[in-house]
Design a protein around this motif. Structure first.
Motif, PDB file in Angstrom:
ATOM      1  N   PRO A 122       0.893  -1.265  -0.038  1.00 11.04           N
ATOM      2  CA  PRO A 122      -0.207  -0.036   0.026  1.00 11.04           C
ATOM      3  C   PRO A 122       0.729   1.335  -0.091  1.00 11.04           C
ATOM      4  O   PRO A 122       0.553   2.068  -0.700  1.00 11.04           O
ATOM      5  N   THR A 123       1.952   1.341   0.466  1.00 11.55           N
ATOM      6  CA  THR A 123       2.991   2.462   0.628  1.00 11.55           C
ATOM      7  C   THR A 123       3.465   2.654  -0.754  1.00 11.55           C
ATOM      8  O   THR A 123       3.481   3.622  -1.006  1.00 11.55           O
ATOM      9  N   HIS A 175       2.150   1.964  -3.484  1.00 14.49           N
ATOM     10  CA  HIS A 175       0.976   2.512  -4.495  1.00 14.49           C
ATOM     11  C   HIS A 175       0.972   4.024  -4.105  1.00 14.49           C
ATOM     12  O   HIS A 175       0.776   4.843  -5.040  1.00 14.49           O
ATOM     13  N   GLU A 176       1.016   4.248  -2.880  1.00 17.32           N
ATOM     14  CA  GLU A 176       0.878   5.695  -2.489  1.00 17.32           C
ATOM     15  C   GLU A 176       1.967   6.607  -3.023  1.00 17.32           C
ATOM     16  O   GLU A 176       1.783   7.742  -3.448  1.00 17.32           O
ATOM     17  N   LEU A 177       3.304   6.017  -2.884  1.00 17.56           N
ATOM     18  CA  LEU A 177       4.536   6.655  -3.308  1.00 17.56           C
ATOM     19  C   LEU A 177       4.442   6.626  -4.864  1.00 17.56           C
ATOM     20  O   LEU A 177       4.419   7.891  -5.390  1.00 17.56           O
ATOM     21  N   GLN A 178       3.836   5.876  -5.722  1.00 16.48           N
ATOM     22  CA  GLN A 178       3.662   5.786  -6.990  1.00 16.48           C
ATOM     23  C   GLN A 178       2.666   6.938  -7.514  1.00 16.48           C
ATOM     24  O   GLN A 178       2.986   7.653  -8.451  1.00 16.48           O
ATOM     25  N   ALA A 179       1.565   6.848  -6.943  1.00 17.10           N
ATOM     26  CA  ALA A 179       0.719   7.917  -7.149  1.00 17.10           C
ATOM     27  C   ALA A 179       1.167   9.320  -6.980  1.00 17.10           C
ATOM     28  O   ALA A 179       0.738  10.442  -7.487  1.00 17.10           O
TER      29      ALA A 179
END
Length: 115
Positions: free
Chosen positions: A25-26, A28-32
């Motif tokens: 999840p982290t 994915h947040e970093l990628q966004a």
């Protein structure tokens, strides 16, 4: 993929070592966030572009490399025709955000038909 992909050589060591330790999840947040940051840097609104009184903006367009600005400029020589309003150009620039300021990259002259 059976092995972890290597980090880019240009990535600082603390990121190359720290990012793989994050949970999914982290990541994915970093990628966004990275996608949003890139979009912010590339998307310079025409209202954000300041020009001197001896310059004129001919066109502003979005590009995958940043915001393309076509402008005409004065050379600053007292005896030049540009001092009476006949500006030089048009010239092509790419503008991107760098922190709180704009970074201009000059690409050279273009023809009047390209504006």
């Amino acid at each position: 993929m059976s092995t972890q992909p290597p980090a880019p050589d240009s990535l600082p060591k603390y990121l190359a070592e720290g990012v793989p330790k994050q949970d999914d999840p982290t990541l994915h947040e970093l990628q966004a966030w990275i996608d949003d940051l890139l979009a912010y840097r590339q998307d310079v609104d025409a209202d954000d572009i300041d020009v001197d009184e001896n310059e004129s903006i001919e066109a502003v367009e979005d590009s995958s490399d940043g915001t393309v600005v076509i402008k005409k400029v004065s050379c600053g020589k007292d005896s030049c025709k540009c001092q009476s309003g006949e500006l030089h150009g048009p010239y092509k620039y790419t503008v991107r955000r760098r922190g709180d300021s704009l970074k201009w990259k000059y690409h050279g002259p273009i023809s009047e038909e390209d504006t």
